[in-house]
Design a protein around this motif. Sequence first.
Motif, PDB file in Angstrom:
ATOM      1  N   SER A  30      17.234   2.322  -5.770  1.00  0.00           N
ATOM      2  CA  SER A  30      17.126   2.758  -6.479  1.00  0.00           C
ATOM      3  C   SER A  30      15.717   3.688  -6.070  1.00  0.00           C
ATOM      4  O   SER A  30      15.012   2.857  -5.388  1.00  0.00           O
ATOM      5  CB  SER A  30      16.846   2.415  -7.574  1.00  0.00           C
ATOM      6  OG  SER A  30      16.168   1.771  -7.645  1.00  0.00           O
ATOM      7  N   TRP A  31      15.348   4.442  -7.327  1.00  0.00           N
ATOM      8  CA  TRP A  31      13.441   4.952  -7.229  1.00  0.00           C
ATOM      9  C   TRP A  31      12.403   4.483  -8.427  1.00  0.00           C
ATOM     10  O   TRP A  31      13.795   5.041  -9.823  1.00  0.00           O
ATOM     11  CB  TRP A  31      13.280   6.356  -7.077  1.00  0.00           C
ATOM     12  CG  TRP A  31      13.597   7.076  -5.243  1.00  0.00           C
ATOM     13  CD1 TRP A  31      15.462   7.226  -5.291  1.00  0.00           C
ATOM     14  CD2 TRP A  31      12.973   6.933  -4.778  1.00  0.00           C
ATOM     15  NE1 TRP A  31      15.025   7.447  -3.510  1.00  0.00           N
ATOM     16  CE2 TRP A  31      14.393   7.565  -3.171  1.00  0.00           C
ATOM     17  CE3 TRP A  31      11.734   7.252  -3.869  1.00  0.00           C
ATOM     18  CZ2 TRP A  31      13.195   7.661  -1.713  1.00  0.00           C
ATOM     19  CZ3 TRP A  31      10.831   7.171  -2.829  1.00  0.00           C
ATOM     20  CH2 TRP A  31      11.871   7.592  -1.895  1.00  0.00           C
ATOM     21  N   PRO A  32      11.601   4.456  -8.334  1.00  0.00           N
ATOM     22  CA  PRO A  32      11.017   4.207  -9.621  1.00  0.00           C
ATOM     23  C   PRO A  32      10.276   4.921 -10.315  1.00  0.00           C
ATOM     24  O   PRO A  32      10.196   6.089  -9.959  1.00  0.00           O
ATOM     25  CB  PRO A  32       9.621   2.782  -9.069  1.00  0.00           C
ATOM     26  CG  PRO A  32       9.734   4.110  -7.600  1.00  0.00           C
ATOM     27  CD  PRO A  32      10.711   4.050  -7.061  1.00  0.00           C
ATOM     28  N   ASP A  33       9.970   5.178 -11.605  1.00  0.00           N
ATOM     29  CA  ASP A  33       9.992   5.989 -12.733  1.00  0.00           C
ATOM     30  C   ASP A  33       8.348   5.664 -12.296  1.00  0.00           C
ATOM     31  O   ASP A  33       8.044   4.927 -11.684  1.00  0.00           O
ATOM     32  CB  ASP A  33      10.091   5.321 -13.513  1.00  0.00           C
ATOM     33  CG  ASP A  33      10.158   4.906 -14.414  1.00  0.00           C
ATOM     34  OD1 ASP A  33       9.396   4.118 -14.119  1.00  0.00           O
ATOM     35  OD2 ASP A  33      10.971   4.634 -15.314  1.00  0.00           O
ATOM     36  N   VAL A  34       8.158   6.636 -13.163  1.00  0.00           N
ATOM     37  CA  VAL A  34       6.180   6.420 -12.715  1.00  0.00           C
ATOM     38  C   VAL A  34       5.703   5.400 -13.758  1.00  0.00           C
ATOM     39  O   VAL A  34       4.549   4.843 -13.291  1.00  0.00           O
ATOM     40  CB  VAL A  34       5.365   7.558 -13.750  1.00  0.00           C
ATOM     41  CG1 VAL A  34       4.152   7.389 -13.608  1.00  0.00           C
ATOM     42  CG2 VAL A  34       5.921   9.623 -12.672  1.00  0.00           C
ATOM     43  N   ALA A  35       6.176   4.977 -15.033  1.00  0.00           N
ATOM     44  CA  ALA A  35       5.485   3.518 -15.675  1.00  0.00           C
ATOM     45  C   ALA A  35       5.821   2.903 -14.366  1.00  0.00           C
ATOM     46  O   ALA A  35       5.011   1.490 -14.118  1.00  0.00           O
ATOM     47  CB  ALA A  35       6.617   3.208 -16.570  1.00  0.00           C
ATOM     48  N   THR A  36       7.225   2.835 -13.465  1.00  0.00           N
ATOM     49  CA  THR A  36       7.779   1.166 -12.807  1.00  0.00           C
ATOM     50  C   THR A  36       6.917   0.909 -12.010  1.00  0.00           C
ATOM     51  O   THR A  36       5.959  -0.120 -10.941  1.00  0.00           O
ATOM     52  CB  THR A  36       8.450   1.433 -12.057  1.00  0.00           C
ATOM     53  OG1 THR A  36       9.962   1.120 -13.923  1.00  0.00           O
ATOM     54  CG2 THR A  36       8.928   0.234 -11.459  1.00  0.00           C
ATOM     55  N   LEU A  37       5.969   1.756 -11.153  1.00  0.00           N
ATOM     56  CA  LEU A  37       5.028   3.204 -10.334  1.00  0.00           C
ATOM     57  C   LEU A  37       4.001   1.963 -10.692  1.00  0.00           C
ATOM     58  O   LEU A  37       3.729   0.802  -9.922  1.00  0.00           O
ATOM     59  CB  LEU A  37       5.488   3.570  -9.820  1.00  0.00           C
ATOM     60  CG  LEU A  37       4.491   4.455  -8.678  1.00  0.00           C
ATOM     61  CD1 LEU A  37       4.729   3.469  -7.119  1.00  0.00           C
ATOM     62  CD2 LEU A  37       4.088   5.631  -8.213  1.00  0.00           C
ATOM     63  N   GLY A  51      -0.917   8.375  -0.808  1.00  0.00           N
ATOM     64  CA  GLY A  51      -1.731   9.472  -0.659  1.00  0.00           C
ATOM     65  C   GLY A  51      -2.480   8.757  -2.305  1.00  0.00           C
ATOM     66  O   GLY A  51      -3.675   9.996  -2.787  1.00  0.00           O
ATOM     67  N   GLY A  52      -2.276   7.428  -2.890  1.00  0.00           N
ATOM     68  CA  GLY A  52      -3.491   7.177  -4.166  1.00  0.00           C
ATOM     69  C   GLY A  52      -4.461   7.104  -3.669  1.00  0.00           C
ATOM     70  O   GLY A  52      -4.538   6.682  -2.609  1.00  0.00           O
ATOM     71  N   LYS A  53      -5.391   6.553  -4.862  1.00  0.00           N
ATOM     72  CA  LYS A  53      -7.188   6.513  -4.218  1.00  0.00           C
ATOM     73  C   LYS A  53      -6.730   4.571  -4.742  1.00  0.00           C
ATOM     74  O   LYS A  53      -7.932   4.398  -3.979  1.00  0.00           O
ATOM     75  CB  LYS A  53      -7.479   7.078  -4.258  1.00  0.00           C
ATOM     76  CG  LYS A  53      -7.911   9.015  -4.670  1.00  0.00           C
ATOM     77  CD  LYS A  53      -8.780   9.539  -5.556  1.00  0.00           C
ATOM     78  CE  LYS A  53      -8.999  10.790  -5.198  1.00  0.00           C
ATOM     79  NZ  LYS A  53     -10.606  11.974  -6.070  1.00  0.00           N
ATOM     80  N   GLY A  54      -5.721   4.447  -4.991  1.00  0.00           N
ATOM     81  CA  GLY A  54      -5.820   3.186  -5.338  1.00  0.00           C
ATOM     82  C   GLY A  54      -5.204   2.644  -5.972  1.00  0.00           C
ATOM     83  O   GLY A  54      -3.820   3.464  -6.571  1.00  0.00           O
ATOM     84  N   PRO A  55      -4.657   1.060  -6.313  1.00  0.00           N
ATOM     85  CA  PRO A  55      -3.566   0.260  -7.186  1.00  0.00           C
ATOM     86  C   PRO A  55      -3.688   0.884  -8.896  1.00  0.00           C
ATOM     87  O   PRO A  55      -5.027   1.066  -9.811  1.00  0.00           O
ATOM     88  CB  PRO A  55      -3.959  -0.526  -7.163  1.00  0.00           C
ATOM     89  CG  PRO A  55      -5.466  -1.276  -6.711  1.00  0.00           C
ATOM     90  CD  PRO A  55      -5.973   0.264  -6.444  1.00  0.00           C
ATOM     91  N   GLY A  56      -2.639   1.567  -9.195  1.00  0.00           N
ATOM     92  CA  GLY A  56      -2.268   1.121 -10.857  1.00  0.00           C
ATOM     93  C   GLY A  56      -2.669   2.167 -11.622  1.00  0.00           C
ATOM     94  O   GLY A  56      -3.246   3.898 -10.636  1.00  0.00           O
ATOM     95  N   SER A  57      -2.270   2.420 -12.680  1.00  0.00           N
ATOM     96  CA  SER A  57      -2.772   2.962 -13.262  1.00  0.00           C
ATOM     97  C   SER A  57      -4.762   2.843 -14.066  1.00  0.00           C
ATOM     98  O   SER A  57      -5.729   4.077 -15.124  1.00  0.00           O
ATOM     99  CB  SER A  57      -1.965   2.614 -14.877  1.00  0.00           C
ATOM    100  OG  SER A  57      -2.444   1.512 -14.888  1.00  0.00           O
ATOM    101  N   GLY A  58      -4.989   2.345 -13.488  1.00  0.00           N
ATOM    102  CA  GLY A  58      -6.088   1.728 -13.627  1.00  0.00           C
ATOM    103  C   GLY A  58      -6.769   1.467 -15.070  1.00  0.00           C
ATOM    104  O   GLY A  58      -7.977   0.888 -15.826  1.00  0.00           O
TER     105      GLY A  58
END
Length: 60
Positions: A30-37, A51-58
């Motif tokens: 499966s692939w994660p949705d944005v909330a799971t990621l 390509g993300g600048k750092g972990p998680g949602s901040g």
Amino acid sequence: MARQGLGLRRVASLTGVNRQAVANLLAGGSWPDVATLSRLEDGLGVGLYPGGKGPGSGHC
């Protein structure tokens, strides 16, 4: 997970993502949705999305 020595149950506990969902993601089933990621990144303290600048949602 390997770098931090974490098992599925510990990842689930840290992130709030169901253990079986984590197992399915790791197996490529499966692939994660944005909330799971975001929960995974926040809980583990690592960036998972390319390509993300750092972990998680901040929000942690």
